[in-house]
Design an enzyme around this catalytic site. Structure first.
Site, PDB file in Angstrom:
ATOM      1  N   TYR A 114       0.832  -1.199   0.000  1.00  0.00           N
ATOM      2  CA  TYR A 114       0.000   0.000   0.000  1.00  0.00           C
ATOM      3  C   TYR A 114       0.872   1.256   0.000  1.00  0.00           C
ATOM      4  O   TYR A 114       0.507   2.270   0.559  1.00  0.00           O
ATOM      5  CB  TYR A 114      -0.932   0.011   1.215  1.00  0.00           C
ATOM      6  N   LYS A 159       6.326 -13.621   4.265  1.00  0.00           N
ATOM      7  CA  LYS A 159       6.384 -14.511   3.102  1.00  0.00           C
ATOM      8  C   LYS A 159       7.829 -14.460   2.586  1.00  0.00           C
ATOM      9  O   LYS A 159       8.085 -14.266   1.381  1.00  0.00           O
ATOM     10  CB  LYS A 159       5.358 -14.029   2.062  1.00  0.00           C
ATOM     11  N   ASP A 190       0.447 -17.407   4.748  1.00  0.00           N
ATOM     12  CA  ASP A 190      -0.675 -18.195   4.223  1.00  0.00           C
ATOM     13  C   ASP A 190      -1.060 -19.313   5.189  1.00  0.00           C
ATOM     14  O   ASP A 190      -2.215 -19.431   5.618  1.00  0.00           O
ATOM     15  CB  ASP A 190      -0.371 -18.730   2.813  1.00  0.00           C
ATOM     16  N   ASP A 214      -4.036  -6.737   6.612  1.00  0.00           N
ATOM     17  CA  ASP A 214      -5.399  -6.394   6.206  1.00  0.00           C
ATOM     18  C   ASP A 214      -6.209  -7.678   6.026  1.00  0.00           C
ATOM     19  O   ASP A 214      -7.312  -7.840   6.569  1.00  0.00           O
ATOM     20  CB  ASP A 214      -5.317  -5.608   4.884  1.00  0.00           C
ATOM     21  N   ASP A 218      -9.254  -9.302   8.660  1.00  0.00           N
ATOM     22  CA  ASP A 218     -10.628  -9.563   8.210  1.00  0.00           C
ATOM     23  C   ASP A 218     -10.954 -11.045   8.396  1.00  0.00           C
ATOM     24  O   ASP A 218     -12.034 -11.405   8.867  1.00  0.00           O
ATOM     25  CB  ASP A 218     -10.818  -9.188   6.730  1.00  0.00           C
TER      26      ASP A 218
END
Ligand code: NAI
Ligand code: MG
Length: 323
Positions: A114, A159, A190, A214, A218
């Protein structure tokens, strides 16, 4: 304490007044002032957020923020990203608590995918994932300090098996955790996301980069019964903004069906930040009391409207005051 209130779009103007009323009930000494940014403003004036709005937000001690709908403008830069950048709100803190688990997701909030550095070419589009030493160090330090305070454990979501930028992020997080004397482990984001959902009790503080945080936060909504319950804080060295994790939910906006708990819990995080731990606990107690009476919004299987839930919450707070 001067609190800027951004109701925003969609369900923002439904849930934020509930959160504000709760704050007013506990802290009549706080001073509130409205700031309008978002899609509604864009549709009316052609500008979603101007320099005066940023200045107004900077003039506040804290900000209570609803949610904003992304305007349909191809050149449009996310307002929330702009606010996070301009106020340098580098730490996004997202607590996820429930029966037997208490997780604090700490997401880097100013860089990563971002970064806002992106462009379109004829046959491809590029977004630059920027991970800096400075950005990683301050979020790593913030997270390690939280883990230290909780006498807990730090998990570094990354990652690094694929992304060089995450080799750097992981390296710096390990340094800061080690310096702080905090127990840590590193996990690939993941597999980590699935494991958090399957074994939430095994997690304490999780630090990760912007987009991963993010998505992880969620997804963690699954553990508590949905997005309508999750609060968040965006914290920098000089400013702080409190907002529900959810967006403007246009699918239910204007129908009095939105769950105000996420917004109300965000106001509890605001109180905590302001040093009023007792006030924050009062809010959580009031929420528990209202839910125990079977008053729930439709997302939690109930039939109460946003306003009815808000009224019950306010009454629960008043009842606490009686000897
Ligand atoms: P969303 O979070 O607004 O909604 C996702 C789903 O969860 C919807 O079905 C919605 O009805 C439900 N939901 C969300 N909050 C709820 C609540 N309090 N009570 C009951 N149900 C709730 O995400 P979506 O649909 O992806 O985005 C909608 C708009 O919000 C978009 O324009 C997006 O850009 C914006 N957005 C803004 C954010 C912000 O301002 N912080 C964050 C995320 C999205
Ligand atoms: Mg999100």
């Amino acid at each position: 304490m001067k609190v800027a209130v951004v109701e925003g779009d969609g369900i923002g103007p439904e849930v934020i007044p509930v959160a504000r009323r709760v704050l007013e009930a506990i802290r009549p000494d706080f001073e509130f002032f409205p700031v309008e940014v978002g899609y509604g403003k864009w549709a009316r004036t052609g500008c979603a957020c101007d320099a005066d709005d940023i200045a107004a937000l900077k003039s506040a001690d804290t900000i209570l923020f609803g949610a904003i709908t992304t305007p349909p403008d191809p050149d449009y830069l996310s307002i929330l990203l702009r606010i996070r950048h301009e106020l340098d709100l580098y730490a996004n803190v997202r607590p996820v608590r429930g029966e037997g688990f208490d997780i604090l997701i700490i997401r880097e909030n100013t860089e990563g995918l971002y970064s806002g550095i992106e462009w379109r070419e004829e046959d491809r589009a590029c977004t630059v994932r920027v991970i800096t030493v400075k950005g990683s160090r301050r979020i790593a330090r913030f997270a390690a300090e939280r883990a230290q305070r909780r006498e807990g454990h730090l998990t570094i979501g990354n990652k690094a098996n694929v992304l060089k930028s995450d080799v750097l992020f992981r390296e710096i997080c390990i340094e800061e955790a080690t310096d702080a004397g905090v127990k840590w482990d590193a996990a690939f984001i993941d597999a980590l996301t699935l494991d958090v959902l399957m074994h939430p009790a095994q997690y304490d503080v999780i630090v990760t980069t912007n987009l991963f945080g993010d998505i992880l936060s969620d997804a963690a909504g699954y553990l508590v019964g949905g997005l309508g319950l999750l609060p968040s804080a965006n914290i920098g060295d000089r400013h702080a903004l409190f907002e529900p994790v959810h967006g403007s939910a246009p699918d239910i906006a204007g129908t009095d069906r939105a769950n105000p708990i996420a917004a109300v819990r965000s106001s509890a995080m605001l109180l905590d930040y302001a040093g009023d731990r007792e006030g924050a606990v009062r809010i959580e107690t009031a929420i528990r009391d209202v839910l125990a009476r079977g008053i729930r919004t439709p997302d939690m299987g109930g039939r109460a409207g946003t306003r009815t839930f808000g009224d019950a919450l306010w009454q629960a707070l008043q009842a606490q005051k009686q000897p």
